[in-house]
Design a protein around this motif. Structure first.
Motif, PDB file in Angstrom:
ATOM      1  N   GLN A   1      -8.926   5.966  -0.458  1.00  0.00           N
ATOM      2  CA  GLN A   1      -8.668   6.852  -1.595  1.00  0.00           C
ATOM      3  C   GLN A   1      -9.862   6.873  -2.535  1.00  0.00           C
ATOM      4  O   GLN A   1     -10.521   5.843  -2.758  1.00  0.00           O
ATOM      5  CB  GLN A   1      -7.409   6.407  -2.330  1.00  0.00           C
ATOM      6  CG  GLN A   1      -6.135   6.628  -1.521  1.00  0.00           C
ATOM      7  CD  GLN A   1      -4.887   6.149  -2.246  1.00  0.00           C
ATOM      8  OE1 GLN A   1      -4.953   5.699  -3.377  1.00  0.00           O
ATOM      9  NE2 GLN A   1      -3.752   6.250  -1.582  1.00  0.00           N
TER      10      GLN A   1
ATOM     11  N   ARG B   1      -5.780   4.034   4.970  1.00  0.00           N
ATOM     12  CA  ARG B   1      -5.711   5.216   4.096  1.00  0.00           C
ATOM     13  C   ARG B   1      -5.737   4.814   2.632  1.00  0.00           C
ATOM     14  O   ARG B   1      -6.384   5.479   1.812  1.00  0.00           O
ATOM     15  CB  ARG B   1      -4.435   5.999   4.423  1.00  0.00           C
ATOM     16  CG  ARG B   1      -4.232   7.271   3.615  1.00  0.00           C
ATOM     17  CD  ARG B   1      -2.978   7.982   4.057  1.00  0.00           C
ATOM     18  NE  ARG B   1      -1.801   7.140   3.901  1.00  0.00           N
ATOM     19  CZ  ARG B   1      -0.611   7.403   4.422  1.00  0.00           C
ATOM     20  NH1 ARG B   1      -0.435   8.472   5.172  1.00  0.00           N
ATOM     21  NH2 ARG B   1       0.405   6.586   4.232  1.00  0.00           N
ATOM     22  N   TRP B   2      -5.054   3.736   2.287  1.00  0.00           N
ATOM     23  CA  TRP B   2      -5.065   3.244   0.902  1.00  0.00           C
ATOM     24  C   TRP B   2      -6.490   2.892   0.490  1.00  0.00           C
ATOM     25  O   TRP B   2      -6.928   3.227  -0.614  1.00  0.00           O
ATOM     26  CB  TRP B   2      -4.160   2.019   0.793  1.00  0.00           C
ATOM     27  CG  TRP B   2      -4.012   1.474  -0.595  1.00  0.00           C
ATOM     28  CD1 TRP B   2      -3.059   1.804  -1.515  1.00  0.00           C
ATOM     29  CD2 TRP B   2      -4.858   0.495  -1.220  1.00  0.00           C
ATOM     30  NE1 TRP B   2      -3.249   1.090  -2.676  1.00  0.00           N
ATOM     31  CE2 TRP B   2      -4.350   0.277  -2.531  1.00  0.00           C
ATOM     32  CE3 TRP B   2      -5.974  -0.216  -0.826  1.00  0.00           C
ATOM     33  CZ2 TRP B   2      -4.930  -0.622  -3.420  1.00  0.00           C
ATOM     34  CZ3 TRP B   2      -6.567  -1.116  -1.712  1.00  0.00           C
ATOM     35  CH2 TRP B   2      -6.040  -1.310  -2.989  1.00  0.00           C
TER      36      TRP B   2
ATOM     37  N   ALA C   1       0.828  -1.208   0.000  1.00  0.00           N
ATOM     38  CA  ALA C   1       0.000   0.000   0.000  1.00  0.00           C
ATOM     39  C   ALA C   1       0.864   1.260   0.000  1.00  0.00           C
ATOM     40  O   ALA C   1       0.483   2.288  -0.565  1.00  0.00           O
ATOM     41  CB  ALA C   1      -0.941   0.003   1.202  1.00  0.00           C
ATOM     42  N   ALA C   2       2.038   1.187   0.640  1.00  0.00           N
ATOM     43  CA  ALA C   2       2.942   2.342   0.712  1.00  0.00           C
ATOM     44  C   ALA C   2       3.785   2.481  -0.542  1.00  0.00           C
ATOM     45  O   ALA C   2       4.482   3.482  -0.716  1.00  0.00           O
ATOM     46  CB  ALA C   2       3.846   2.218   1.936  1.00  0.00           C
TER      47      ALA C   2
ATOM     48  N   ARG D   1     -11.572   4.023  -4.968  1.00  0.00           N
ATOM     49  CA  ARG D   1     -11.029   2.696  -4.673  1.00  0.00           C
ATOM     50  C   ARG D   1     -12.130   1.646  -4.816  1.00  0.00           C
ATOM     51  O   ARG D   1     -13.228   1.810  -4.294  1.00  0.00           O
ATOM     52  CB  ARG D   1     -10.470   2.657  -3.251  1.00  0.00           C
ATOM     53  CG  ARG D   1      -9.777   1.359  -2.888  1.00  0.00           C
ATOM     54  CD  ARG D   1      -8.508   1.164  -3.676  1.00  0.00           C
ATOM     55  NE  ARG D   1      -7.467   2.097  -3.275  1.00  0.00           N
ATOM     56  CZ  ARG D   1      -6.455   2.457  -4.044  1.00  0.00           C
ATOM     57  NH1 ARG D   1      -6.364   1.985  -5.280  1.00  0.00           N
ATOM     58  NH2 ARG D   1      -5.559   3.309  -3.614  1.00  0.00           N
TER      59      ARG D   1
END
Length: 304
Positions: A122, A118-119, A94-95, A125
């Protein structure tokens, strides 16, 4: 392993856990979490395994949230090791490589959960994207498991840890994996737990090794809390050569201490030997010897 939201069988490998999480989203739908809730509501359903999950919801249900049965006996060390590795791999993906440090968080585990959440939040998503990320993470986790249990590197857990135990574990981990100055937790070309890592990440790994199971005895948790507080404070004071002001609130004190460790370890040219020596030099003179569980043999569930 076969997917079923009603199943009380829990995955004991990270790959199975991540594939189960992907199947759960395929079956129940995907909730992006932008309303601040952990799961999407489904009428009057309150059982977590039947709600429409977000990223963390799928991970948690796959790990057993709402699915444990009192009629079964579970291998909790294997379950928790699988959960930790699953979070590590999906957070790295994810990062976009390796999770960067954020000293505003007092716990890397919680920050990794935030990165995954957080991913999923977005804009735009989709469930298909979430499923693809979990499936990819499952493949990565299988390779990471093989790297973690390579011969000659048996993982260990700390039992009733002292401050000295935690700092010695961190020193040994840095010597084994290597030190990587910078803001990323570990070398993005490797796996969390086995790749060259920062000084702060090594300390966080040591605290993971010292953390008791959720159902652990009161004495285990008391020892862990004392060792966690003391290890971070004594290490920061050793690095600065004097007391560190921690009179602010607990969150601000943690930020200062973690920032000190990250900055010192991140100095250009900081070597693995220097970092390992600093961990050991910060340990109290009267620290007890390291008390660990029996090493995990290759082929068993590795500890992360």
């Amino acid at each position: 392993m076969r997917y079923s939201a009603d199943s009380t069988v829990l995955p004991t490998t990270a790959a199975d856990l991540l594939n189960w999480a992907a199947a759960h989203i395929e079956a129940r739908g995907f909730h992006d979490g932008r309303n601040g809730e952990r799961f999407g509501h489904d009428g009057h359903t309150t059982t977590t395994c039947l709600l429409r999950p977000g990223m963390l919801g799928a991970l948690d249900v796959a790990g057993g949230d709402g699915r444990r049965s009192s009629a079964r006996t579970y291998d909790y060390p294997a379950l928790y090791a699988a959960q930790r590795l699953a979070l590590d791999t999906v957070a790295d993906l994810a990062a976009g490589g390796a999770v960067p440090h954020d000293v505003a968080w007092s716990d890397e585990h919680q920050y990794r959960r935030f990165v995954v959440h957080r991913w999923g939040m977005q804009d735009g998503r989709t469930g298909a994207e979430a499923v693809a990320l979990f499936r990819e993470a499952a493949e990565v986790a299988e390779r990471a498991s093989a790297a973690a249990i390579r011969p000659g590197r048996p993982p260990v857990r700390l039992h009733l840890p002292t401050v000295g135990d935690v700092l010695e574990w961190a020193a040994a981990h840095v010597e084994d994996a290597g030190h990587l100055p910078g803001e990323l937790t570990h070398d993005p070309a490797g796996y969390a737990g086995t790749a060259a890592c920062t000084m702060l990440h090594a300390l966080d790994r040591a605290l993971v090794a010292a953390k008791p199971d959720p159902g652990g005895e009161h004495a285990s948790w008391e020892a862990y809390r004392a060792a966690a507080r003391g290890a971070l404070r004594l290490l920061a004071e050793h690095l600065t050569g004097g007391p560190v002001d921690v009179s602010a609130d607990q969150r601000e004190a943690s930020r200062r201490l973690r920032g000190t460790v990250l900055m010192w370890g991140g100095m250009p040219g900081r070597s693995t030997a220097e970092v390992a020596e600093a961990f050991r030099a910060a340990a109290p003179v009267a620290a007890d010897g390291v008390d660990v569980e029996e090493p995990v043999e290759p082929g068993q569930a590795a500890f992360f």
